[in-house]
Structures are given as structure tokens and as C-alpha cells.
Design a protein around this motif. Structure first.
Motif, PDB file in Angstrom:
ATOM      1  N   GLY A  95      41.185  31.399  32.965  1.00 14.92           N
ATOM      2  CA  GLY A  95      39.820  31.599  33.440  1.00 14.92           C
ATOM      3  C   GLY A  95      38.776  31.247  32.385  1.00 14.92           C
ATOM      4  N   ASP A  96      37.696  30.572  32.826  1.00 17.63           N
ATOM      5  CA  ASP A  96      36.587  30.217  31.937  1.00 17.63           C
ATOM      6  C   ASP A  96      35.417  31.177  32.081  1.00 17.63           C
ATOM      7  N   LEU A  97      35.249  31.776  33.263  1.00 22.63           N
ATOM      8  CA  LEU A  97      34.160  32.716  33.498  1.00 22.63           C
ATOM      9  C   LEU A  97      34.617  33.722  34.542  1.00 22.63           C
ATOM     10  N   PHE A  98      34.322  34.989  34.287  1.00 24.30           N
ATOM     11  CA  PHE A  98      34.731  36.078  35.167  1.00 24.30           C
ATOM     12  C   PHE A  98      33.496  36.816  35.662  1.00 24.30           C
ATOM     13  N   MET A  99      33.544  37.269  36.910  1.00 21.58           N
ATOM     14  CA  MET A  99      32.464  38.078  37.464  1.00 21.58           C
ATOM     15  C   MET A  99      33.046  39.374  38.002  1.00 21.58           C
ATOM     16  N   THR A 100      32.268  40.432  37.910  1.00 16.19           N
ATOM     17  CA  THR A 100      32.708  41.723  38.418  1.00 16.19           C
ATOM     18  C   THR A 100      31.489  42.569  38.733  1.00 16.19           C
ATOM     19  N   SER A 101      31.718  43.737  39.338  1.00 13.69           N
ATOM     20  CA  SER A 101      30.637  44.663  39.682  1.00 13.69           C
ATOM     21  C   SER A 101      30.944  46.033  39.126  1.00 13.69           C
ATOM     22  N   THR A 102      29.899  46.768  38.792  1.00 14.33           N
ATOM     23  CA  THR A 102      30.035  48.185  38.477  1.00 14.33           C
ATOM     24  C   THR A 102      28.960  48.936  39.236  1.00 14.33           C
ATOM     25  N   ALA A 103      29.158  50.232  39.391  1.00 15.58           N
ATOM     26  CA  ALA A 103      28.172  51.083  40.053  1.00 15.58           C
ATOM     27  C   ALA A 103      27.852  52.260  39.155  1.00 15.58           C
ATOM     28  N   GLY A 104      26.585  52.643  39.129  1.00 11.77           N
ATOM     29  CA  GLY A 104      26.207  53.803  38.339  1.00 11.77           C
ATOM     30  C   GLY A 104      26.468  53.577  36.863  1.00 11.77           C
ATOM     31  N   ASP A 105      27.157  54.544  36.243  1.00 14.45           N
ATOM     32  CA  ASP A 105      27.374  54.494  34.792  1.00 14.45           C
ATOM     33  C   ASP A 105      28.770  53.991  34.432  1.00 14.45           C
ATOM     34  N   GLU A 106      29.414  53.245  35.328  1.00 15.01           N
ATOM     35  CA  GLU A 106      30.754  52.741  35.041  1.00 15.01           C
ATOM     36  C   GLU A 106      30.713  51.788  33.849  1.00 15.01           C
ATOM     37  N   GLY A 107      31.791  51.787  33.072  1.00 15.38           N
ATOM     38  CA  GLY A 107      31.865  50.931  31.893  1.00 15.38           C
ATOM     39  C   GLY A 107      32.269  49.513  32.243  1.00 15.38           C
ATOM     40  N   VAL A 108      32.027  48.613  31.303  1.00 16.75           N
ATOM     41  CA  VAL A 108      32.399  47.206  31.475  1.00 16.75           C
ATOM     42  C   VAL A 108      33.076  46.720  30.204  1.00 16.75           C
ATOM     43  N   GLU A 109      33.681  45.550  30.300  1.00 18.73           N
ATOM     44  CA  GLU A 109      34.323  44.939  29.141  1.00 18.73           C
ATOM     45  C   GLU A 109      33.271  44.621  28.073  1.00 18.73           C
ATOM     46  N   PRO A 110      33.600  44.795  26.797  1.00 12.60           N
ATOM     47  CA  PRO A 110      32.663  44.417  25.734  1.00 12.60           C
ATOM     48  C   PRO A 110      32.289  42.944  25.846  1.00 12.60           C
ATOM     49  N   GLY A 111      31.018  42.640  25.607  1.00 11.86           N
ATOM     50  CA  GLY A 111      30.555  41.256  25.675  1.00 11.86           C
ATOM     51  C   GLY A 111      30.148  40.802  27.061  1.00 11.86           C
ATOM     52  N   SER A 112      30.183  41.704  28.049  1.00 11.07           N
ATOM     53  CA  SER A 112      29.768  41.338  29.402  1.00 11.07           C
ATOM     54  C   SER A 112      28.256  41.163  29.467  1.00 11.07           C
TER      55      SER A 112
END
Length: 333
Positions: free
Chosen positions: A145-162
Motif C-alpha cells: 500500500g502507498d496510501l491508507f485511509m480510515t475513520s475514527t469517531a470521537g476521541d478514538e486513537g489513530v496511527e502515529p503520523g496520520s
């Protein structure tokens, strides 16, 4: 008999799994007999025992096994570096872009941006891997993968560098004959819970933001149908199975003709769309070009600094969907 790279990877995985062959096989997506066979082939080819055994179980590395492991790690790591290097070098005369994204983004956010990108890069070939909304997105599971997309809601965490792209909300959709069709939102949770729901599979999870909000309000939703993608949800809402709950960006002009679209209770948190580039290798220029189209509100220099680990995006409030992508909004309104 030659020692294969697969065999060396199996050796490294067994040690990293604490001498557990089953766990090593699972991490490599191989069967346990296959891993055991690879191990036996290495021992036969080298003429040494790699592990001390107790019965059929592996106890520890032998002295020779320790030496072989050190070499195996170097070879596996070197091969990984070669693959990452190759991943940054497109074939002569062509260029590929591999994207991993929820189907909603693939259907309703990316098309006009990819059209713009392909106009600028006529030889570009896009490879798209779609996920269900809320399906876990782990870049390690998609090494190409060259680019990834995702969703979070509220205060959910994400991968560093997102990189935060835009904020979006869920909306309710009902057929024009439905009793709620004349309702002028926001629709209270207490009213929403009276109706069977057609929504994303992720909303059913006990730890989902939707269930947490409902639970905090002392409400128990009733799910008539759930699916991973917005197209299916709209089809079943159109069939009258219940009140559809979908992302606001998943609605096109025809949907506004077919459905009454109702704003939802503000207690349901906004969601955030994120983009992430692989951290295991340098980002490809074409992926950076797409990221800039997805996040025009962030200076390119700042994105580059984030990717290098020299800055962060703390405090950055991503714009709402309509404001973030006026081109998309006009195309899909």
C-alpha cells in the motif's frame, strides 16, 4: 537441498514467537505442518540441529542454531529492504498507486481526485483495496500500500503520523413515505431508537461510538440490517427495512431525490477521515500528490515535516466535509 528464504523466515518467526510453531505459522499465514517442514529442510540442508527439543516441542536454540538465526535475520531484513526499494521504483513507462480505503471513501471521495491525478499523470495505474467502514486498517497487513485511509469517531486513537482530512457526520435517511420523512432535525436519540436501524456493521460492536452514546443515554437500539458499505445500506433503506444511518459524504444527488435526509442528534460524535502513508519506506511522490489533494488545508511543507517525524498536527482542526472538498461537494450535491 538449498536453504530457502521462506525457511529462514520461518526460523525467525519461530524464535520471535517464543519457540511456538503454531503461533509462528499464524503470523506467516502458513499452516503449522508447512512451517515444521521448512524447519526440517533447513536442518537437513545444513546438517545441524537448530533447536533443542523436549518431545515434539522446541525448547531453545542450539549454539549452531543461534549462529544460523543471526544470519537468517540479516538475510530476511536485507530482502525486506530490497522489496521496499523496489516498491518505490515504478516500472519503466508506467506508474502505480496502491490505495487501501473504506468502500465509502473509494466510491464517494476518491473518484474526482483520482481523475485529477490521472489527468496529470497519464500513465498512472491505480490499484484499490477496499475495506468495510469500521474494519480495522493495519498498514502492516498491506505491505504494497502507498496510501491508507480510515475513520475514527470521537476521541478514538489513530496511527502515529496520520493526517486529518475532514470531519463528517452520520445522517438518517428514510423513504419519502416514512413517518419521519417530514421531521426537521436534529433527530433525538430517543426518537431514533423507536425505529429499526439499517447501518454500518461496526455500529453493532459494543465498543463502537454509536453503542457507547446509546448506552450512556440508557437506550437500546434495534438493528434491522447492517452491512460494510453505504451502497448496501441505501438499498435496504430504500426497500423499507428501517431508518438508514450513513455517512453524509455517501449521498449523491439521486439519493436526495429518493430519501428524506435528516440530521442526527449532536450527541453522536463527529467522525474524522484520516490518511496515512507507510512508515516502513519513503513515501512515493505520487502518493504525496494524492495526499495533498485530500488535505488542501495543510501546507505541503508541514505534511513533509510530519512524515519525517519533525513536526506533528496537534491542535489542527480538520474542516467539515463540505468545506474541505468543495470540488467534491459540488460534484456530489
Amino acid at each position: 537441498m538449498a536453504v530457502s528464504l521462506t525457511g529462514l523466515r520461518c526460523l525467525v518467526a519461530i524464535v520471535d514467537a517464543g519457540m511456538n510453531v503454531s503461533a509462528a505459522a499464524q503470523s506467516l499465514h502458513l499452516s503449522q505442518p508447512s512451517v515444521s517442514r521448512q524447519l526440517a529442510q533447513i536442518e537437513q540442508a545444513l546438517g545441524v540441529r537448530l533447536f533443542a527439543r523436549r518431545g515434539r516441542g522446541l525448547v531453545s536454540l542450539t549454539p549452531a542454531g543461534g549462529e544460523v538465526l543471526a544470519i537468517a535475520r540479516r538475510m530476511v531484513d536485507d530482502y525486506g529492504r530490497l522489496r521496499r526499494l523496489a516498491g518505490n521504483q515504478p516500472a519503466e513507462g508506467s506508474e502505480e498507486l496502491a490505495i487501501v480505503a473504506p468502500q465509502g471513501y473509494a466510491l464517494h471521495v476518491l473518484p474526482p481526485l483520482l481523475r485529477q491525478l490521472c489527468d496529470a499523470h497519464p500513465s498512472l495505474s491505480v490499484r484499490l483495496r477496499t475495506l468495510g467502514e469500521g474494519e480495522p486498517m493495519r498498514p502492516a497487513d498491506h505491505p504494497a500500500g502507498d496510501l491508507f485511509m480510515t475513520s475514527t469517531a470521537g476521541d478514538e486513537g489513530v496511527e502515529p503520523g496520520s493526517v486529518p482530512l475532514f470531519r463528517w457526520r452520520r445522517v438518517a435517511i428514510v423513504e419519502r413515505w416514512h413517518p419521519l420523512s417530514g421531521f426537521r432535525g436534529p433527530l433525538p436519540l430517543e426518537e431514533l431508537v423507536r425505529w429499526p436501524l439499517v447501518t454500518y456493521e461496526a455500529a453493532r460492536r459494543e465498543d463502537s461510538s454509536f453503542r457507547r452514546v446509546m448506552s450512556a443515554a440508557g437506550l437500546q437500539p434495534q438493528f434491522a440490517c447492517s452491512a460494510q458499505d453505504p451502497q448496501t445500506l441505501k438499498a435496504y433503506a430504500r426497500a423499507g427495512l428501517g431508518v438508514g444511518l450513513v455517512a453524509e459524504f455517501a449521498l449523491c444527488a439521486a439519493d436526495h431525490d429518493d430519501f428524506a435526509v435528516i440530521e442526527l442528534d449532536a450527541r453522536l460524535p463527529e467522525c474524522i477521515a484520516w490518511a496515512l502513508l507507510p512508515r516502513s519506506r519513503s513515501p512515493r511522490p505520487i502518493a504525496l500528490s494524492l495526499l495533498q489533494l485530500l488535505a488542501p488545508h495543510i501546507e505541503p511543507e508541514r505534511i513533509q515535516a510530519v512524515l519525517r517525524g519533525e513536526a506533528d498536527l496537534e491542535g489542527l482542526d480538520p474542516p467539515s466535509y463540505v468545506r474541505a472538498a468543495p470540488m467534491l461537494a459540488s460534484a456530489l450535491a
